[in-house]
Design a protein around this motif. Sequence first.
Motif, PDB file in Angstrom:
ATOM      1  N   ARG A  21       6.488  -3.626 -10.400  1.00 50.83           N
ATOM      2  CA  ARG A  21       5.704  -4.446  -9.478  1.00 50.83           C
ATOM      3  C   ARG A  21       5.902  -5.925  -9.795  1.00 50.83           C
ATOM      4  N   ASP A 131       7.514  -4.854  -2.244  1.00 52.44           N
ATOM      5  CA  ASP A 131       7.065  -4.711  -3.623  1.00 52.44           C
ATOM      6  C   ASP A 131       6.986  -3.229  -4.006  1.00 52.44           C
ATOM      7  N   ARG A 132       6.410  -2.965  -5.142  1.00 54.71           N
ATOM      8  CA  ARG A 132       6.439  -1.633  -5.752  1.00 54.71           C
ATOM      9  C   ARG A 132       5.984  -0.526  -4.795  1.00 54.71           C
TER      10      ARG A 132
END
Length: 479
Positions: A21, A131-132
């Motif tokens: 992340r 993102d993650r």
Amino acid sequence: MSDTGSQPDQLYAAREPVFPRKVHGQFRNLKWGIMIVTLGIYYLTPWIRWDRGPNLPDQAVLVDMANRRFFFFWIEIWPHEFYFVAGLLIMAGLGLFLFTSALGRVWCGYTCPQTVWTDLFILVERWIEGDRNARLRLHRQKKMDARKMRLRITKFVAWTLIAIATGGAWVFYFTDAPTLLVELVTFSAHPAAYTSIAVLTFTTLVFGGFMREQVCIYMCPWPRIQAAMMDTDTLTVGYRDWRGEPRGKHRKKATDVVLGDCIDCMACVNVCPTGIDIRDGQQLECITCALCIDACDDIMDKIGKPRGLIGYMALSDEERERAGNPPKSVWKHIFRLRTILYTTLWSVVGIGLVVMLFIRPDISATVHPVRQPVFVTMSDGTIRNTYDFGLRNKHGDDRRFRVTLSSEAPDLRLNVEGTPYESFMVPADTTGKQRIYVLAPKGSEATKADRTDIRFWIEDLSNGERVYKDSTFVGMGAR
């Protein structure tokens, strides 16, 4: 022994991709800065120009494989000076020992090429796929729809371009970069250049894009030998379990359980590029990148707890901190006997290389007596010895050198093959070969003796610099 119907244990577990992340903080900013600097040095260095005269490429850093030389700005290393390269490798090893002893795997976390390029590939992946959480959803999506295909193709194309630039930058160090670039674009470069770029492109793409943490965990030997460089005073990233445990969600409703500062938010795990949980203690997979520190500090700020639940710490401070006492100063951890010893050795090697660099002569000569035959008797009774000279001209222009002779035997005289003079020309940046004869008249002391010590003086006629080489003259008494 297992039951007949049970499944056997697998030797290898299937890799579970790691999707770190995004995180902000001082260590993440430090890693960005180091990545920019190191990649900038790698990609731009071959394009720095440096005047090297008419016979060599005007390139500041050049590995001239054809002539077995290495150029670094004003420094030129010849084959017989390989000890400079050996000294730099020794310094690199001692530096690695020093930093590991002081700060653990700080090399792995910040400046290792695998780490730097993996960071770059993850950054591109995050820009394209999100993102993650977004990348996890895309990874777990079974159906390959148009959106997933578009994102995958875009990412792979971007990764491939980075890999090609990486392989291309490497070959530019071995020849004139602008010339090679034109040859590559016009498909007129040597096949070795295309092969090198292809191999390095493939390895960069595989290591940085697909294997990532697998290289650090399974391929790199350093995690397995770093323990020999570390001790209880080594600063490394760790979790203060005496402050964080028992972990759990902090609720407004009062309970009988007293929880530690860790709220089990998994932020430290989600930002880890190798996918480990630092709260489980020291692990081989930890590269000490300190991103978990940034993530944890951010959470501590949000819940109103002091920072440092995860931080740089030494095992020798654990008892002090558990008792509520402050840890030892960082400088006391860094400057101790082991690190001082490494620093001293590193400095001695470095100073020695610098001194040798500045005292090395610009004239480098070798003299090899020809002993097949040992000597020749001329028709008038003169005894002649033959010597092969090798003279390196390290300058960017042609130089004329003069050879003279000194000895206790006054009758010895010198003759340079191919010229009536005692001088000869050596082209720029080459090693000139020249045969020289030393003659002793019939009946002289040198002809009767077994051996006579002689000294050859070599003078650069352009600046008057002189060096000498000792040898021997063999007479008839050696029979």
